[in-house]
Design an enzyme around this catalytic site. Sequence first.
Site, PDB file in Angstrom:
ATOM      1  N   LYS A  16      32.901   3.805 -29.688  1.00 18.81           N
ATOM      2  CA  LYS A  16      33.677   3.338 -28.155  1.00 18.81           C
ATOM      3  C   LYS A  16      34.634   2.179 -28.563  1.00 18.81           C
ATOM      4  CE  LYS A  16      29.515   4.678 -25.595  1.00 18.81           C
ATOM      5  NZ  LYS A  16      28.009   4.342 -25.846  1.00 18.81           N
ATOM      6  N   GLY A  17      34.093   1.566 -29.721  1.00 18.75           N
ATOM      7  CA  GLY A  17      34.706   0.192 -29.993  1.00 18.75           C
ATOM      8  C   GLY A  17      36.138   0.228 -29.970  1.00 18.75           C
TER       9      GLY A  17
ATOM     10  N   GLU B 243      40.796   1.633 -35.579  1.00 19.64           N
ATOM     11  CA  GLU B 243      39.290   1.053 -35.364  1.00 19.64           C
ATOM     12  C   GLU B 243      39.207  -0.143 -35.053  1.00 19.64           C
ATOM     13  OE1 GLU B 243      36.236   1.484 -35.594  1.00 19.64           O
ATOM     14  OE2 GLU B 243      35.484   2.938 -37.201  1.00 19.64           O
ATOM     15  N   ASP B 244      37.973  -0.664 -34.565  1.00 16.07           N
ATOM     16  CA  ASP B 244      37.872  -2.107 -34.060  1.00 16.07           C
ATOM     17  C   ASP B 244      37.593  -2.690 -35.400  1.00 16.07           C
ATOM     18  OD1 ASP B 244      35.499  -0.731 -34.773  1.00 16.07           O
ATOM     19  OD2 ASP B 244      34.387  -1.394 -32.914  1.00 16.07           O
TER      20      ASP B 244
ATOM     21  N   ASP C  83      33.437  -2.807 -41.966  1.00 18.03           N
ATOM     22  CA  ASP C  83      32.479  -3.392 -42.626  1.00 18.03           C
ATOM     23  C   ASP C  83      32.439  -2.740 -43.894  1.00 18.03           C
ATOM     24  OD1 ASP C  83      30.452  -5.392 -41.724  1.00 18.03           O
ATOM     25  OD2 ASP C  83      29.023  -3.710 -42.200  1.00 18.03           O
TER      26      ASP C  83
ATOM     27  N   LYS D 291      36.249  -6.806 -42.810  1.00 16.35           N
ATOM     28  CA  LYS D 291      35.497  -7.895 -43.422  1.00 16.35           C
ATOM     29  C   LYS D 291      35.551  -7.387 -44.931  1.00 16.35           C
ATOM     30  CE  LYS D 291      32.035  -8.207 -39.789  1.00 16.35           C
ATOM     31  NZ  LYS D 291      30.441  -7.951 -39.462  1.00 16.35           N
TER      32      LYS D 291
ATOM     33  N   PHE E 246      28.883 -11.599 -37.669  1.00 19.77           N
ATOM     34  CA  PHE E 246      28.857 -10.629 -36.565  1.00 19.77           C
ATOM     35  C   PHE E 246      29.442 -10.971 -35.430  1.00 19.77           C
ATOM     36  CE2 PHE E 246      27.130  -7.644 -33.517  1.00 19.77           C
ATOM     37  CZ  PHE E 246      27.080  -6.597 -34.319  1.00 19.77           C
TER      38      PHE E 246
ATOM     39  N   ASP F 226      30.626  -4.742 -29.994  1.00 19.98           N
ATOM     40  CA  ASP F 226      29.341  -5.064 -29.182  1.00 19.98           C
ATOM     41  C   ASP F 226      28.255  -5.486 -29.832  1.00 19.98           C
ATOM     42  OD1 ASP F 226      28.862  -2.329 -30.215  1.00 19.98           O
ATOM     43  OD2 ASP F 226      27.051  -2.441 -29.334  1.00 19.98           O
TER      44      ASP F 226
ATOM     45  N   ARG G 293      31.396  -5.930 -25.084  1.00 16.10           N
ATOM     46  CA  ARG G 293      32.712  -5.137 -25.335  1.00 16.10           C
ATOM     47  C   ARG G 293      34.119  -5.804 -24.845  1.00 16.10           C
ATOM     48  NH1 ARG G 293      31.235  -0.834 -28.617  1.00 16.10           N
ATOM     49  NH2 ARG G 293      29.158   0.194 -28.086  1.00 16.10           N
TER      50      ARG G 293
END
Length: 176
Positions: A41-42, A99-100, A103, A131, A153, A160, A166
């Site tokens: 959902k991000g 994408e949000d 990582d 990141k 983070f 989220d 969010r």
Amino acid sequence: MTDNIKVMITEDRIEERVRELGAQISRDYAGKTVHMICVLKGGVYFMTALSNRIDISVPVSMDFMSVSSYGAGTKSSGIVKIVKDLDEPLAGKDVLVVEDIIDSGRTLSYLLKLLRERKPASLRLCTLLDKPDRRVMKDVVVDYCGFEIEDKFVVGCGMDYDQKYRNLPYIGEITL
Ligand code: IMP
Ligand code: MG
């Protein structure tokens, strides 16, 4: 209970960067249609904001998919299950995955391979945050990146913590 959240990137700075990315994508995709794919959902917050900044001369279409990665705790394993697949085929399309945050890159590494098998004309990746210090999968190439951040983070702009935050309009760092 509210968690302790410190602003890392302000709403203004995000808006400015999204405009820049939109302008760059508009130039790069001139004469084509951008087929944006959102990983739910991000990614949904960033994708809609970015699409608003793509020039009217570049048609935009979009599709959505939802994946879950199996793994212990918070670490993604790279074994990805498709919870909701795309509605449309990708063959011949100029696909931009939005994408949000990236990582380890495990989720995207798997996903990009799978999407490539569907024979799009082109396949690029746009992420709001990266990141790079956390990257495990070196095959994940980021074509467009909003901001590179340290290993912290973060929440907001679609991201989220336990399904919360969010909707924050800025990027915040959770300080536990
Ligand atoms: P990867 O497979 O390790 O690259 O995991 C990427 C996914 O983990 C992202 O799409 C997010 O859903 C989640 N994630 C990674 N870092 C953060 C963070 O700092 N805040 C919120 N979600 C994160
Ligand atoms: Mg995500």
